[in-house]
Write a protein that holds these residues in place. Structure first.
Motif, PDB file in Angstrom:
ATOM      1  N   TYR A 223     116.324  91.135  75.838  1.00 20.91           N
ATOM      2  CA  TYR A 223     115.514  91.156  74.622  1.00 20.91           C
ATOM      3  C   TYR A 223     114.136  91.767  74.873  1.00 20.91           C
ATOM      4  N   ASP A 224     113.570  91.533  76.045  1.00 23.94           N
ATOM      5  CA  ASP A 224     112.301  92.190  76.383  1.00 23.94           C
ATOM      6  C   ASP A 224     112.463  93.705  76.362  1.00 23.94           C
ATOM      7  N   LEU A 225     113.567  94.186  76.918  1.00 21.44           N
ATOM      8  CA  LEU A 225     113.842  95.622  76.908  1.00 21.44           C
ATOM      9  C   LEU A 225     114.038  96.119  75.480  1.00 21.44           C
ATOM     10  N   LEU A 226     114.798  95.382  74.695  1.00 21.38           N
ATOM     11  CA  LEU A 226     115.054  95.771  73.311  1.00 21.38           C
ATOM     12  C   LEU A 226     113.757  95.919  72.525  1.00 21.38           C
ATOM     13  N   PHE A 227     112.859  94.940  72.636  1.00 17.35           N
ATOM     14  CA  PHE A 227     111.615  94.986  71.874  1.00 17.35           C
ATOM     15  C   PHE A 227     110.727  96.139  72.339  1.00 17.35           C
ATOM     16  N   ASP A 228     110.712  96.390  73.633  1.00 20.65           N
ATOM     17  CA  ASP A 228     109.922  97.493  74.171  1.00 20.65           C
ATOM     18  C   ASP A 228     110.441  98.828  73.653  1.00 20.65           C
ATOM     19  N   LEU A 229     111.757  99.015  73.719  1.00 20.76           N
ATOM     20  CA  LEU A 229     112.357 100.261  73.238  1.00 20.76           C
ATOM     21  C   LEU A 229     112.169 100.413  71.733  1.00 20.76           C
ATOM     22  N   MET A 230     112.256  99.303  71.006  1.00 16.72           N
ATOM     23  CA  MET A 230     112.096  99.377  69.554  1.00 16.72           C
ATOM     24  C   MET A 230     110.675  99.779  69.173  1.00 16.72           C
ATOM     25  N   ASP A 231     109.687  99.226  69.846  1.00 15.13           N
ATOM     26  CA  ASP A 231     108.300  99.603  69.566  1.00 15.13           C
ATOM     27  C   ASP A 231     108.108 101.106  69.746  1.00 15.13           C
TER      28      ASP A 231
END
Length: 319
Positions: A223-231
């Protein structure tokens, strides 16, 4: 008796039926960009505004870089963690088709643009901060991550990050424009759908073997990766699409596909207001055309015949 360190692959003894099903699916839908007459879209291309042409070129430039990463590293780095010999054979197919995808964008560029425009596209792509960030972020995991982290990164790339670029040709297809360009994209989407589903399945096998604490740690990392990529993806979307006013619609499409990526990995959708009903119906109509199969086990669409794709005439638009 001395034995060599090699084991012949036996396709008559399958350890995992999904390996065989995926191999058959991918080989049955083989295609090449050179069989689609993209230059027949020139009339549509010339009728686009300079801003629209810029959006198309930038979207495809970003896709070229990501597919280049997948063709050079993506499937390659998965080899160390295969569960079966047949899985490695599937990865070989995926690796080759990612090269076909990357080449396909050059076919589109040379069919629609002159050489100076093409040089500008690649200069923008290779120097764009947002494009470079997502490529570097994914490749860092490919080089240093665990086997399961690599699969998460690949599924996010295949099922999520590509789709900000895919929005453009699907929108034009839904508006009866650039049909041959869109046909290439539909074929790429068809491949990526299988790639993302297959690697997500392999991820789930490994994830389910972890204990609860290990699962929780990996899930938090995901989820940390997901949020970073989404930003980064939201910022990239504004960079490309603000000039034509599509950014809000594209962001919904991006979130929709991020949810699909999570589902491929075995998790529930996370982003609200990002269902198929929330996506621009013109784009969903494009992605749902009969020549593209978005489900994993279906056969090749009967609407697609290699070498028989033709540009539409003006009369075809009269319903």
């Amino acid at each position: 008796m001395t034995y060599l360190d090699y084991k012949a692959i036996d396709w008559n003894r399958i350890e995992d039926a999904i390996d065989k099903a995926t191999w058959e699916k991918l080989t049955s839908q083989f295609w090449l960009d050179t069989r689609i007459p993209v230059s027949n879209d020139l009339d549509d291309w010339r009728n686009l505004s300079p801003e629209e042409q810029d959006v198309v070129n930038k979207a495809f430039g970003g896709l070229t870089l990501l597919d280049t990463l997948q063709s050079e590293e993506g499937a390659n780095v998965m080899r160390a963690d295969v569960r079966t010999q047949h899985e490695e054979a599937v990865l070989n197919n995926i690796l080759f088709m990612e090269s076909v995808h990357a080449k396909s964008y050059s076919t589109i560029f040379i069919s629609l643009n002159d050489s100076k425009d093409i040089d500008r596209i690649f200069h923008w792509t290779n120097n764009n901060e947002r494009v470079q960030y997502k490529a570097k972020r994914i490749n860092e995991i490919y080089q240093n991550g665990t086997g399961l982290q690599k699969k998460i990164a690949s599924v996010f790339l295949e099922s999520f990050l590509f789709y900000s670029g895919f929005y453009t040709p699907l929108w034009y297809l839904g508006n009866n424009q650039l049909p041959n360009v869109a046909e290439i994209i539909k074929l790429i989407i068809r491949d990526e759908s299988v790639h993302g589903t297959y690697l997500g399945y392999k991820f789930q096998l490994g994830y389910n073997e972890l204990d609860e604490a290990e699962q929780a740690e990996l899930r938090d990392w995901m989820y940390d990766l997901l949020f970073d990529l989404m930003d980064n993806e939201i910022a990239y979307t504004h960079d490309v699409y603000d000039q034509v006013g599509w950014s809000e619609d594209v962001k919904t499409f991006v979130r929709y596909n991020a949810n699909k990526a999570l589902q491929n990995l075995g998790f529930e959708p996370f982003f609200p207001n990002a269902t198929a009903e929330d996506v621009n119906p013109v784009v969903m109509n494009g992605i749902s055309t009969e020549t593209t199969n978005h489900d994993f086990f279906s056969q090749v669409g009967s609407g697609y015949l290699m070498g028989e794709v033709e540009a539409m005439d003006d009369d075809d638009y009269d319903f």
